[in-house]
Design an enzyme around this catalytic site. Structure first.
Site, mmCIF file in Angstrom:
data_model
loop_
_atom_site.group_PDB
_atom_site.id
_atom_site.type_symbol
_atom_site.label_atom_id
_atom_site.label_comp_id
_atom_site.label_asym_id
_atom_site.label_seq_id
_atom_site.Cartn_x
_atom_site.Cartn_y
_atom_site.Cartn_z
ATOM 1 N N GLY A 163 0.795 -1.281 -0.088
ATOM 2 C CA GLY A 163 -0.073 0.019 -0.063
ATOM 3 C C GLY A 163 0.784 1.339 -0.076
ATOM 4 N N SER A 164 0.288 2.520 -0.021
ATOM 5 C CA SER A 164 1.195 3.615 -0.189
ATOM 6 C C SER A 164 1.862 3.826 0.986
ATOM 7 C CB SER A 164 0.036 4.795 -0.483
ATOM 8 O OG SER A 164 -0.920 4.816 0.662
ATOM 9 N N THR A 165 1.283 3.508 2.287
ATOM 10 C CA THR A 165 2.228 3.758 3.597
ATOM 11 C C THR A 165 3.257 2.885 3.729
ATOM 12 O OG1 THR A 165 -0.250 4.204 4.432
ATOM 13 C CG2 THR A 165 1.761 4.451 6.011
ATOM 14 N N ASP B 270 3.059 -2.906 8.267
ATOM 15 C CA ASP B 270 2.181 -2.615 7.184
ATOM 16 C C ASP B 270 1.025 -1.810 7.380
ATOM 17 O OD1 ASP B 270 0.589 -3.042 4.873
ATOM 18 O OD2 ASP B 270 0.045 -5.134 5.311
ATOM 19 N N ASP C 141 -6.706 -0.163 6.475
ATOM 20 C CA ASP C 141 -7.694 0.550 5.982
ATOM 21 C C ASP C 141 -8.622 1.061 6.969
ATOM 22 O OD1 ASP C 141 -7.402 0.378 3.030
ATOM 23 O OD2 ASP C 141 -7.869 -1.686 3.348
ATOM 24 N N LYS D 107 -8.155 -4.646 6.305
ATOM 25 C CA LYS D 107 -7.089 -4.644 5.204
ATOM 26 C C LYS D 107 -7.619 -5.177 4.083
ATOM 27 C CE LYS D 107 -2.873 -5.371 6.368
ATOM 28 N NZ LYS D 107 -2.645 -4.289 5.415
ATOM 29 N N GLY D 108 -6.719 -4.957 2.932
ATOM 30 C CA GLY D 108 -6.942 -5.330 1.533
ATOM 31 C C GLY D 108 -7.645 -4.223 0.782
ATOM 32 N N GLY D 109 -7.527 -3.091 1.129
ATOM 33 C CA GLY D 109 -8.074 -1.974 -0.010
ATOM 34 C C GLY D 109 -7.058 -2.184 -1.365
ATOM 35 N N GLU E 47 -0.463 -10.781 2.875
ATOM 36 C CA GLU E 47 -0.327 -9.988 3.965
ATOM 37 C C GLU E 47 -0.583 -10.662 5.165
ATOM 38 O OE1 GLU E 47 -1.452 -5.439 2.047
ATOM 39 O OE2 GLU E 47 -2.851 -6.589 3.272
HETATM 40 C C1 5RP Z 1 -3.418 -3.482 1.011
HETATM 41 C C2 5RP Z 1 -3.720 -3.147 2.471
HETATM 42 C C3 5RP Z 1 -3.135 -1.680 2.734
HETATM 43 O O1 5RP Z 1 -2.492 -1.807 3.930
HETATM 44 C C4 5RP Z 1 -4.263 -0.751 3.192
HETATM 45 O O2 5RP Z 1 -5.100 -0.866 1.968
HETATM 46 C C5 5RP Z 1 -3.647 0.464 3.204
HETATM 47 O O3 5RP Z 1 -3.334 1.279 2.224
HETATM 48 P P1 5RP Z 1 -2.599 2.619 2.214
HETATM 49 O O4 5RP Z 1 -1.438 2.646 3.110
HETATM 50 O O5 5RP Z 1 -2.312 3.044 0.803
HETATM 51 O O6 5RP Z 1 -3.691 3.603 2.790
HETATM 52 O O7 5RP Z 1 -4.378 -3.824 3.240
HETATM 53 O O8 5RP Z 1 -3.974 -4.484 0.740
#
Ligand code: 5RP
Length: 226
Positions: free
Chosen positions: A34-36, A86, A89, A99-101, A108
């Site tokens: 994810g972005s973070t 990690d 969401d 999670k899983g966005g 994960e």
């Molecule tokens: C990916 C995830 C990410 O950790 C979740 O979607 C958060 O993403 P972001 O850091 O872009 O807000 O579970 O499957």
């Protein structure tokens, strides 16, 4: 006022500070998606001489890690992962998460399950009283898409196929809206037991060990409240 991206950058750096004392020449770090997590990878890369390598939870993170010259090991070749970092969401006070966005939930959950601790890195917009405003991602074997959707409707959810998306495992995602998740541990077990479900995006049976949450006033550390 810090932007969401600046909040994410701050928490990514805080996660590196958290992980630094755990690093050593034999250490393998578990990496989320994810972005973070991307920002965490970039900040961790500065210290790449201080650890052996990583295990990754997605093709996306693997590409980013390798782009920095960080070794990515096959999880089958690794027995010890002291820490997994990690995003999420949504996260609640018990450090249960949705999670899983980004669709990487299965890998994960697998990598997190091998790690001694799960460090969740979020900005404050992800912290909720009750999980479920974010539609719950559920990874499903393609032939079971409709049978699983019916079962999810019977649980009170409104599943929607994530159009045009295929996971790293060749499966589909149903995003389930309308769930107000008061008992995340129980619901995770129920959804995981539906035939055809690969993984449910609830991380509650095994939640985060610690959450680093970025706020306008700095990064705060959260431990699970019962
Ligand atoms: C990916 C995830 C990410 O950790 C979740 O979607 C958060 O993403 P972001 O850091 O872009 O807000 O579970 O499957």
């Amino acid at each position: 006022m810090l932007s969401q991206n600046e909040l994410k950058q701050n928490v990514a750096q805080a996660a590196v500070d958290y992980v630094l004392p755990l690093l050593g020449p034999d250490v393998i770090v578990g990496i989320g998606s994810g972005s973070t997590a991307d920002l965490f990878i970039d900040a961790l890369a500065v210290h790449k001489q201080k650890f052996r390598g990583t295990v990754s939870s997605s093709e996306r993170s693997t590409r980013r890690l390798e782009g920095h010259g960080i070794t990515v090991f096959d999880l089958n070749d690794v027995t010890q992962v002291p820490v997994y970092v990690d995003g999420a969401d949504e996260i609640d006070a018990g450090l249960s998460m949705i999670k899983g966005g980004g669709g990487a939930l299965t890998r994960e959950k697998i990598v997190a399950s091998v790690a001694d601790q799960f460090v969740c890195i979020v900005d404050e917009s992800k912290f909720v009283d009750c999980l479920g405003a974010f539609a719950l991602p559920v990874e499903v074997i393609p032939m079971a898409r409709e049978s699983v959707a019916r079962r999810l409707r019977a649980l009170g959810g409104e599943p929607q196929l994530r159009e045009g998306f295929v996971t790293d495992n060749g499966c589909v995602i149903l995003d389930v809206a309308g769930l107000r998740i008061r008992q995340p541990v129980e619901l995770e077990a129920i959804i995981n037991n539906i035939p055809g479900v690969v993984t449910c995006g609830l991380f509650a049976i095994s939640g985060a060990t610690v959450a680093l949450m970025s706020t306008q006033d700095g990064v705060v550390t959260l431990k699970p409240k019962a």
